[in-house]
Design a protein around this motif. Structure first.
Motif, mmCIF file in Angstrom:
data_model
loop_
_atom_site.group_PDB
_atom_site.id
_atom_site.type_symbol
_atom_site.label_atom_id
_atom_site.label_comp_id
_atom_site.label_asym_id
_atom_site.label_seq_id
_atom_site.Cartn_x
_atom_site.Cartn_y
_atom_site.Cartn_z
ATOM 1 N N PRO A 133 0.844 -1.213 0.000
ATOM 2 C CA PRO A 133 0.000 0.000 0.000
ATOM 3 C C PRO A 133 0.873 1.255 0.000
ATOM 4 O O PRO A 133 1.477 1.601 1.009
ATOM 5 C CB PRO A 133 -0.812 -0.129 1.292
ATOM 6 N N LEU A 134 0.916 1.925 -1.114
ATOM 7 C CA LEU A 134 1.816 3.072 -1.272
ATOM 8 C C LEU A 134 1.449 4.222 -0.345
ATOM 9 O O LEU A 134 2.320 4.958 0.126
ATOM 10 C CB LEU A 134 1.790 3.543 -2.727
ATOM 11 N N ASN A 135 0.158 4.375 -0.068
ATOM 12 C CA ASN A 135 -0.265 5.545 0.711
ATOM 13 C C ASN A 135 0.105 5.456 2.182
ATOM 14 O O ASN A 135 -0.153 6.387 2.949
ATOM 15 C CB ASN A 135 -1.774 5.784 0.563
ATOM 16 N N GLN A 136 0.705 4.346 2.605
ATOM 17 C CA GLN A 136 1.130 4.219 3.996
ATOM 18 C C GLN A 136 2.611 4.530 4.188
ATOM 19 O O GLN A 136 3.144 4.398 5.289
ATOM 20 C CB GLN A 136 0.828 2.808 4.510
ATOM 21 N N ILE A 137 3.284 4.931 3.113
ATOM 22 C CA ILE A 137 4.727 5.136 3.160
ATOM 23 C C ILE A 137 5.065 6.615 2.985
ATOM 24 O O ILE A 137 4.582 7.267 2.057
ATOM 25 C CB ILE A 137 5.445 4.321 2.065
ATOM 26 N N ASN A 138 5.898 7.131 3.873
ATOM 27 C CA ASN A 138 6.436 8.482 3.717
ATOM 28 C C ASN A 138 7.612 8.395 2.749
ATOM 29 O O ASN A 138 8.704 7.948 3.117
ATOM 30 C CB ASN A 138 6.885 9.031 5.070
ATOM 31 N N ILE A 139 7.385 8.791 1.517
ATOM 32 C CA ILE A 139 8.390 8.655 0.453
ATOM 33 C C ILE A 139 9.226 9.935 0.392
ATOM 34 O O ILE A 139 8.683 11.027 0.234
ATOM 35 C CB ILE A 139 7.708 8.390 -0.900
ATOM 36 N N PRO A 140 10.548 9.833 0.509
ATOM 37 C CA PRO A 140 11.394 11.039 0.490
ATOM 38 C C PRO A 140 11.315 11.791 -0.838
ATOM 39 O O PRO A 140 11.055 11.201 -1.900
ATOM 40 C CB PRO A 140 12.808 10.478 0.715
ATOM 41 N N ALA A 164 -11.142 8.711 -1.005
ATOM 42 C CA ALA A 164 -11.449 9.188 0.346
ATOM 43 C C ALA A 164 -10.377 10.128 0.875
ATOM 44 O O ALA A 164 -10.644 10.979 1.720
ATOM 45 C CB ALA A 164 -11.610 7.996 1.293
ATOM 46 N N HIS A 165 -9.143 9.973 0.369
ATOM 47 C CA HIS A 165 -8.045 10.821 0.842
ATOM 48 C C HIS A 165 -7.882 12.091 0.015
ATOM 49 O O HIS A 165 -7.061 12.936 0.360
ATOM 50 C CB HIS A 165 -6.729 10.040 0.795
ATOM 51 N N ARG A 166 -8.650 12.222 -1.050
ATOM 52 C CA ARG A 166 -8.449 13.343 -1.965
ATOM 53 C C ARG A 166 -8.603 14.677 -1.240
ATOM 54 O O ARG A 166 -9.557 14.903 -0.499
ATOM 55 C CB ARG A 166 -9.439 13.257 -3.122
ATOM 56 N N VAL A 167 -7.650 15.551 -1.472
ATOM 57 C CA VAL A 167 -7.633 16.867 -0.834
ATOM 58 C C VAL A 167 -8.060 17.954 -1.814
ATOM 59 O O VAL A 167 -8.927 18.770 -1.519
ATOM 60 C CB VAL A 167 -6.219 17.178 -0.286
ATOM 61 N N LYS A 182 -13.837 18.721 12.676
ATOM 62 C CA LYS A 182 -12.561 18.027 12.433
ATOM 63 C C LYS A 182 -11.370 18.984 12.423
ATOM 64 O O LYS A 182 -10.218 18.543 12.399
ATOM 65 C CB LYS A 182 -12.610 17.291 11.088
ATOM 66 N N GLY A 183 -11.661 20.271 12.436
ATOM 67 C CA GLY A 183 -10.580 21.252 12.424
ATOM 68 C C GLY A 183 -9.998 21.440 11.036
ATOM 69 O O GLY A 183 -10.470 20.886 10.042
ATOM 70 N N LEU A 184 -8.955 22.241 10.980
ATOM 71 C CA LEU A 184 -8.293 22.544 9.720
ATOM 72 C C LEU A 184 -7.675 21.272 9.146
ATOM 73 O O LEU A 184 -7.061 20.493 9.874
ATOM 74 C CB LEU A 184 -7.205 23.587 9.972
ATOM 75 N N PRO A 185 -7.824 21.015 7.843
ATOM 76 C CA PRO A 185 -7.233 19.806 7.244
ATOM 77 C C PRO A 185 -5.728 19.731 7.502
ATOM 78 O O PRO A 185 -5.034 20.757 7.513
ATOM 79 C CB PRO A 185 -7.524 19.970 5.746
ATOM 80 N N ASN A 186 -5.229 18.514 7.705
ATOM 81 C CA ASN A 186 -3.800 18.332 7.982
ATOM 82 C C ASN A 186 -2.932 18.925 6.875
ATOM 83 O O ASN A 186 -1.862 19.473 7.137
ATOM 84 C CB ASN A 186 -3.477 16.847 8.157
ATOM 85 N N PHE A 187 -3.398 18.798 5.645
ATOM 86 C CA PHE A 187 -2.648 19.334 4.508
ATOM 87 C C PHE A 187 -2.428 20.842 4.662
ATOM 88 O O PHE A 187 -1.323 21.348 4.464
ATOM 89 C CB PHE A 187 -3.393 19.024 3.211
ATOM 90 N N ARG A 224 -3.329 10.871 -2.540
ATOM 91 C CA ARG A 224 -3.316 9.429 -2.249
ATOM 92 C C ARG A 224 -3.401 9.147 -0.764
ATOM 93 O O ARG A 224 -3.660 8.012 -0.351
ATOM 94 C CB ARG A 224 -2.030 8.786 -2.783
ATOM 95 N N GLY A 225 -3.139 10.159 0.057
ATOM 96 C CA GLY A 225 -3.100 9.955 1.493
ATOM 97 C C GLY A 225 -1.718 9.636 2.017
ATOM 98 O O GLY A 225 -1.566 9.250 3.177
ATOM 99 N N ASN A 226 -0.685 9.804 1.172
ATOM 100 C CA ASN A 226 0.686 9.577 1.633
ATOM 101 C C ASN A 226 1.094 10.602 2.684
ATOM 102 O O ASN A 226 0.754 11.782 2.545
ATOM 103 C CB ASN A 226 1.688 9.694 0.475
ATOM 104 N N PRO A 227 1.826 10.197 3.719
ATOM 105 C CA PRO A 227 2.449 11.199 4.575
ATOM 106 C C PRO A 227 3.503 11.961 3.775
ATOM 107 O O PRO A 227 4.200 11.365 2.958
ATOM 108 C CB PRO A 227 3.083 10.374 5.706
ATOM 109 N N VAL A 228 3.574 13.271 3.979
ATOM 110 C CA VAL A 228 4.511 14.110 3.226
ATOM 111 C C VAL A 228 5.260 15.009 4.198
ATOM 112 O O VAL A 228 4.655 15.618 5.087
ATOM 113 C CB VAL A 228 3.769 14.989 2.191
#
Length: 371
Positions: A133-140, A164-167, A182-187, A224-228
């Motif tokens: 699952p690519l969206n679970q990986i923080n890709i440098p 569902a993760h689309r920003v 939910k407060g301000l979006p994490n993005f 995608r919901g990837n951590p950035v």
């Protein structure tokens, strides 16, 4: 020395619910300045957390500036005793060059042919998405940059095409809840935090453009919901992402029905009177979600404008580049007219019809009075 957290770290779980460990060659430091035996001890200590159960390793080989020597690699391989190898179910090497293929091939042939069956070479990030699952990986950032040599766009398999993760283009009600619970979006928090911590004194902030290819990669990662980690990228990427988010909101941050109200405002008013009009007649008519977002965005713009002697972004300049992302009109010419910004002088009266561009400028200059 590069932080060990950047060299080896935990991601989510793979398709069989096994924990994933990420190794990043792109974050290896200069071996002439850092003792790689220390790095080896750190890596082994991190792996100790997983070796008692099944686990998967994803190694990003591309984008590395430094390569450890053969002697150290053989030492590292021999340090992986049976406990480490037994429960390792898969080692995915992403963007493999001749270097890792040759080394692993030699080691597997000489030391452990059985281990070779667990090694899988992955050509690009689209290929990786088919096996974990690519969206679970923080890709440098360096890995995204290297991946552009092989593909322009990362394609997810059909079973991962989840929006569902689309920003970008998502309604605020979904991102923040109907009443902002939910407060301000994490993005948005990521962008604003990075800009405040690293961008306030950067010349041309919000005006200059970053690499379009890398901008596309980071935008897609968020969708995608990837951590950035935005600190790995050009600061202008954070600024442009924020502008794109505002531009692509299904409903603009300033409601369309406010436009006619602006036309009714008297001409020649001083800016403090206009600020009071905005506070009482404009801000009160936006939704709660829009107000939360508006307050944070304009707080950032005020901080940028306060440092205009360094970054050259005055309230007028910020209004010029930001307003087109906040206005929406079916008539392009009307949209251009609404985006126009009045006099540059902070104390000059508003001449002509009140435009949204002028409103944005006044809101930056008089943030405390407006909010």
């Amino acid at each position: 020395m590069a932080s060990s957290e950047n060299i080896i770290y935990r991601a989510g779980v793979d398709y069989e619910s096994r924990p994933m460990v990420i190794l990043c060659a792109c974050n290896l430091p200069d071996p002439s300045k850092v003792d790689y035996d220390t790095i080896l001890r750190v890596v082994l200590a991190q792996l100790e957390q997983f070796v008692e159960n099944d686990y998967t390793i994803v190694m990003f080989s591309g984008g590395a500036l430094y390569r450890p020597g053969w002697g150290w690699l053989f030492k590292a391989y021999r340090s992986l005793n049976r406990r480490y190898k037994k429960n390792l179910k898969a080692l995915y090497i992403v963007h493999p060059s001749t270097w890792p293929r040759l080394i692993l091939g030699t080691m597997n042939a000489v030391i452990s042919p059985k281990f070779g069956s667990k090694v899988h070479y992955i050509d690009n990030l689209s290929h990786l998405a088919r096996v974990v699952p690519l969206n679970q990986i923080n890709i440098p950032a360096a890995v995204y940059q290297h991946n552009l040599k092989f593909e322009d766009t990362i394609t997810l398999p059909d079973n991962q095409q989840d929006h569902a993760h689309r920003v970008f283009g998502a309604p605020l009600e979904r991102l923040m809840g109907p009443n902002g619970e939910k407060g301000l979006p994490n993005f948005i928090q990521d962008c604003i935090r990075n800009l405040i911590e690293n961008g306030l004194y950067v010349e041309g902030l919000f005006r200059r453009s970053p690499s379009s290819a890398m901008l596309k990669q980071v935008r897609a990662a968020y969708d995608r919901g990837n951590p950035v980690n935005l600190t790995e990228y050009d600061i202008h990427i954070s600024a442009v992402l924020l502008k794109l988010f505002l531009r692509e909101l299904p409903e603009p941050i300033f409601p369309v029905d406010l436009y006619s109200l602006l036309q009714q405002q008297k001409r020649g008013e001083d800016q403090k009177t206009v600020a009071e009009f905005i506070r009482s007649e404009v801000v009160t008519k936006v939704t709660h979600n829009n107000l939360i977002l508006m307050m944070e965005v304009f707080r950032l713009l005020k901080l940028v404008a306060d440092r205009h002697e360094s970054n050259l972004m005055t309230p007028h300049n910020l209004a010029v580049v930001m307003t087109p992302n906040m206005v929406r009109h079916e008539d392009v010419m009307q949209e251009i007219a609404l985006s126009s910004v009045g006099h540059r002088d902070k104390d000059a009266p508003v001449d002509g019809a009140l435009t949204l561009g002028t409103v944005v400028k006044v809101m930056i200059e008089h943030y405390d009075e407006v909010f």
